[in-house]
Design an enzyme around this catalytic site. Structure first.
Site, short mmCIF file in Angstrom:
data_model
loop_
_atom_site.label_atom_id
_atom_site.label_comp_id
_atom_site.label_asym_id
_atom_site.label_seq_id
_atom_site.Cartn_x
_atom_site.Cartn_y
_atom_site.Cartn_z
N HIS A 189 0.82 -1.20 0.00
CA HIS A 189 0.00 0.00 0.00
C HIS A 189 0.86 1.26 0.00
O HIS A 189 0.50 2.27 -0.61
CB HIS A 189 -0.92 -0.01 1.22
CG HIS A 189 -2.05 0.95 1.14
ND1 HIS A 189 -3.15 0.73 0.33
CD2 HIS A 189 -2.28 2.14 1.74
CE1 HIS A 189 -3.99 1.74 0.44
NE2 HIS A 189 -3.49 2.60 1.30
N SER A 224 -5.89 7.26 12.57
CA SER A 224 -6.96 8.18 12.93
C SER A 224 -7.07 9.25 11.86
O SER A 224 -6.07 9.70 11.29
CB SER A 224 -6.69 8.81 14.30
OG SER A 224 -6.76 7.84 15.32
N LYS A 246 -6.90 13.32 -7.66
CA LYS A 246 -6.35 11.98 -7.43
C LYS A 246 -7.49 11.01 -7.15
O LYS A 246 -8.57 11.42 -6.72
CB LYS A 246 -5.37 11.99 -6.25
CG LYS A 246 -4.61 10.67 -6.06
CD LYS A 246 -3.71 10.77 -4.84
CE LYS A 246 -2.93 9.48 -4.63
NZ LYS A 246 -2.12 9.54 -3.39
N GLY A 260 -2.11 8.61 -8.84
CA GLY A 260 -2.77 7.31 -8.81
C GLY A 260 -2.51 6.55 -7.54
O GLY A 260 -1.90 7.03 -6.58
N ASN A 261 -2.99 5.32 -7.55
CA ASN A 261 -2.96 4.46 -6.38
C ASN A 261 -2.99 3.01 -6.86
O ASN A 261 -3.57 2.72 -7.89
CB ASN A 261 -4.19 4.78 -5.50
CG ASN A 261 -4.41 3.78 -4.38
OD1 ASN A 261 -5.36 3.02 -4.39
ND2 ASN A 261 -3.55 3.79 -3.40
N SER A 309 -3.91 -0.90 -5.55
CA SER A 309 -4.51 -1.74 -4.52
C SER A 309 -4.40 -3.19 -4.97
O SER A 309 -5.08 -3.60 -5.92
CB SER A 309 -5.98 -1.35 -4.31
OG SER A 309 -6.60 -2.25 -3.42
N HIS A 360 -10.24 2.29 -1.07
CA HIS A 360 -10.49 1.93 0.32
C HIS A 360 -11.28 0.63 0.32
O HIS A 360 -12.35 0.53 0.91
CB HIS A 360 -11.22 3.06 1.06
CG HIS A 360 -10.51 3.47 2.31
ND1 HIS A 360 -11.14 3.73 3.50
CD2 HIS A 360 -9.19 3.64 2.56
CE1 HIS A 360 -10.25 4.07 4.42
NE2 HIS A 360 -9.05 4.02 3.87
N ASP A 380 -5.79 14.55 0.42
CA ASP A 380 -4.74 14.55 -0.60
C ASP A 380 -4.83 15.78 -1.49
O ASP A 380 -3.80 16.27 -1.98
CB ASP A 380 -4.86 13.29 -1.47
CG ASP A 380 -4.23 12.07 -0.82
OD1 ASP A 380 -3.34 12.24 0.02
OD2 ASP A 380 -4.63 10.94 -1.15
#
Length: 730
Positions: A49, A313, A91, A530-531, A533, A95, A117
């Protein structure tokens, strides 16, 4: 032997997700055994991640530069020039795991995280989107997951006061044990007020602002980097809890501070919380950091340094500030009733040192945590189905009218109004094209220009042929923007895949990225953020490859915006692009014929470019436009009719293509447009070498085609909009 005893037999580093080889490298870097806090920090920073260790090699191959790009990947979000000294910052992130475990909070905190972000770079968020994927409707968890996820997204976005303007929702059995929740946010900033996360200034204070730190979300990044087993429910404590009202205060406080010259660097505390924010800022600035853990605002008693560093948190930021501006900055956060604490200072050591009173809780070198994190060249096998079947392989329907109704009433093709009506899509007063079209359109406040925004992907294509599927995901995003009258600028992506340690899954990743890269290059549509997963698997069963694409385009004059709704009777309906009748991997082949393993349509990127150019250069004479995608040409026309209440009289052009293939084929690079200047448009198409044919007129309240089709638009709308409410109401 009990579960606890079995767990104790497993080395701690393996419980934290590190392999034997990775732990060996930790020992090399540390030159000693790490304590639990240090081991926890390594585990989250080296998780998929945070480190992208399985994909970094391939992400580096993507086109990330372009004329409009101000900042590409590597920062919190991408930044593009939209003229007049302004920038769009955007972005998309996942999740997924948290949303499966705890749908409401998982989805809500996904929205909160992507907003941070964007505003951490100085932008005021102006729009949210989401791309959702759930299991088959008959699965016992699907309905509760939809209810929880949609409620969580709506709650957070509505309370924080940012409109949710668009998205996508699909169903497939591959998501039964692993739903996908991808959240996208877009903001607007002045180009001379963009903020970055590179720490600088030895001795500068490190400021913690926002909410207090609790024990929620500990090891969330590690959990998001592992596939689910039978213990999915036990991972509930790793899901964060969000407070959108605090986020609203945090947005306003940060944007107010950004109007001063106090900030040196700023970073939100997202995945891995205080660990990732401090390490990443210092890595970029090639400095060290000393953190005083007893100064961290906590909402629970007796929290250890380990818990504080790994807590996720929500609604927290880390800021490096000019020392002389500390009092001014504190006054701003006091005004907004948010915590403001000096919790450390920058050093020249290139180490992160954690102190609790006089005790040193951790002392680690920063480069191995970030820049020198593992990077794998995993074995891969790209499985491509290129056996393209002829149209006559797929039997014609016995009843074309009923087939159209069945497709419109199906889970994936039905209206998602039930979802988006739970979102406030009008707050801020700048949304000018509602959800349900090709792309949302949001006015740049106080101007006559607007951003077109879309989120899209076709996972079944990516499974059938990852390379063509990757191309198509980018190309469809590009078409969605062009169809609204926008000039496509850039994309963000959210790459959702299964276990990369399996060569066939790694092949999906590599193939999709190759296809995406080729499409971005030819369409001049760079990737700016980007991301990734991975490990979206449950009990060894992976999801369909789902590289979601979020696209942003610019409409320079709102009066030139297009919608898909027919405008008036007697206007010509023009089919733009080459029609081949390709039915492979289409909605028709899967839903009507039961074929699930045929090849997806090929993507002609040069043809895409020319067809898009025709629409952009003919924008003034086009009255409505819609790209042809799932369901083919006839479904696109039905969607245009349902959006307007007007019907269409269609004529089949002279063609050897079977009627059902002409109607339902999903050949790429095509649009339906309407105009009252058909000759002018056809002449322009001929000049550009773009196939274009007039196929009918806007007419009446029915869709009519000879003896084959005569459907009331009102009946189509009823079928289209009823499936999801009926499903959710039981």
């Amino acid at each position: 032997m009990g579960q606890a005893e079995k767990k104790q037999e497993i080395p701690l580093y393996k419980q934290f997700g590190l392999s034997d080889e990775e732990y060996g490298k930790v020992l090399e870097f540390m030159e000693r055994e790490p304590n639990m806090t240090e081991l926890g920090i390594f585990s989250v920073m080296w998780s998929e991640h945070c480190s992208y260790k399985s994909t970094r090699k391939w992400l580096k191959t993507l086109p990330t530069k372009g004329e409009c790009v101000i900042c590409g990947p590597g920062e919190n979000a991408g930044v593009v020039d939209i003229g007049d000294g302004q920038a769009a910052i955007f972005k998309m992130e996942s999740h997924n795991h948290p949303s499966y475990i705890e749908p409401f909070q998982g989805a809500a905190t996904g929205v909160g995280g992507i907003l941070r972000d964007v505003f951490t770079m100085g932008a005021r968020p102006v729009a949210n989107l989401n791309a959702l994927r759930f299991g088959e409707p008959s699965h016992p968890k699907t309905k509760s997951l939809i209810a929880g996820v949609v409620s969580g997204i709506g709650h957070y976005g509505n309370c924080v006061g940012v409109p949710t303007v668009g998205g996508q929702c699909e169903f497939d059995e591959s998501y039964n044990g692993n739903c996908l929740v991808n959240a996208m946010s877009v903001g607007i900033a002045d180009q001379d007020k963009i903020f970055y996360s590179k720490a600088a200034g030895i001795g500068n204070p490190v400021i913690y602002v926002g909410s207090k730190t609790g024990r929620d979300g500990i090891h969330g990044a590690t959990m998001a980097s592992a596939e689910f087993g039978k213990d999915a429910e036990e991972k509930r404590p790793t899901v964060q809890v969000g407070d959108p009202f605090t986020e609203k205060l945090l947005i306003e406080a940060c944007l107010e501070l950004m109007q001063t010259d106090a900030i040196v660097a700023i970073q939100d505390m997202g995945a891995a919380g205080l660990t990732s924010s401090s390490v990443e800022m210092c890595s970029k600035g090639e400095v060290g950091i000393e953190l005083w853990m007893d100064k961290v605002p906590c909402r629970e008693e007796g929290m250890t340094a380990y818990e504080m560093m790994l807590s996720e948190s929500q609604e927290r930021m880390l800021i490096i500030i000019k020392p002389e501006k500390e009092k001014e900055a504190k006054a701003i956060f006091d005004k907004w009733d948010l915590d403001f604490a000096v919790i450390g200072k920058l050093t020249d050591t290139r180490r992160i040192i954690l102190k609790m009173g006089k005790n040193i809780e951790a002392d680690l070198p920063i480069p191995p945590l970030a820049d020198e994190a593992p990077e794998y060249d995993r074995p891969y096998k790209i499985i491509r189905n290129t056996d393209r079947l002829e149209a006559d392989f797929y039997p014609a329907p016995a009843d074309i009218e009923q087939t159209i109704m069945d497709i419109l009433h199906s889970p994936n093709m039905s209206s998602k109004r039930w979802i988006w009506e739970q979102y406030d899509h009008m707050v801020m007063g700048d949304t000018i094209q509602l959800p349900g079209g090709d792309a949302a359109v949001v006015r740049v406040h106080g101007t006559n220009k607007a951003l077109a925004i879309t989120a899209d992907c076709t996972p079944r294509y990516c499974y059938g042929d990852p390379i063509e599927g990757g191309k198509q995901a980018v190309a469809e995003s590009w078409r969605n923007l062009v169809a609204t009258g926008a000039k496509p600028l850039a994309i963000t992506n959210c790459l959702n895949f299964g276990n990369p340690e399996k060569p066939e899954i790694m092949g999906q990743i590599v193939g999709c990225l190759q296809g995406m890269g080729e499409a971005c290059e030819i369409l001049d549509f760079p990737i700016v953020s980007g991301n990734v997963s991975l490990y979206n698997e449950t009990m060894g069963s992976g999801i369909l490859p789902t590289p979601a694409i979020g696209g942003v385009g610019l409409i320079e004059d709102i009066s030139q915006m297009k919608t898909l709704a027919f405008k008036k009777e007697e206007e010509s309906i023009i089919l733009v692009g080459e029609t081949t009748g390709f039915l492979g991997n289409s909605i028709y082949s899967r839903q009507i014929c039961g074929c699930t393993k045929d090849a997806p349509p090929p993507v002609n990127l040069e043809g895409e470019l020319l067809a898009g150019q025709l629409l952009m250069e003919s924008n003034e004479i086009i009255t409505a436009s819609h790209d042809i995608s799932d369901g083919g040409m006839i479904i696109a026309i039905c969607e245009m009719a349902m959006a307007s209440g007007l019907g269409a009289y269609l004529v089949l052009p002279k063609t050897e293509i079977p009627l059902h293939a002409w109607l339902f084929g999903e050949g790429q690079g095509r649009y339906i447009v309407t105009t009252d200047k058909a000759k002018l448009l056809m002449k322009k198409a001929e000049q550009l070498g773009v196939p274009a044919v007039e196929i009918g007129k806007v007419y009446g309240e029915n869709i009519i085609m000879g003896d084959n089709i005569n459907l009331y638009v009102s009946e189509l709308r009823r079928a289209h909009e009823s499936w999801l409410p009926e499903f959710m109401e039981g």
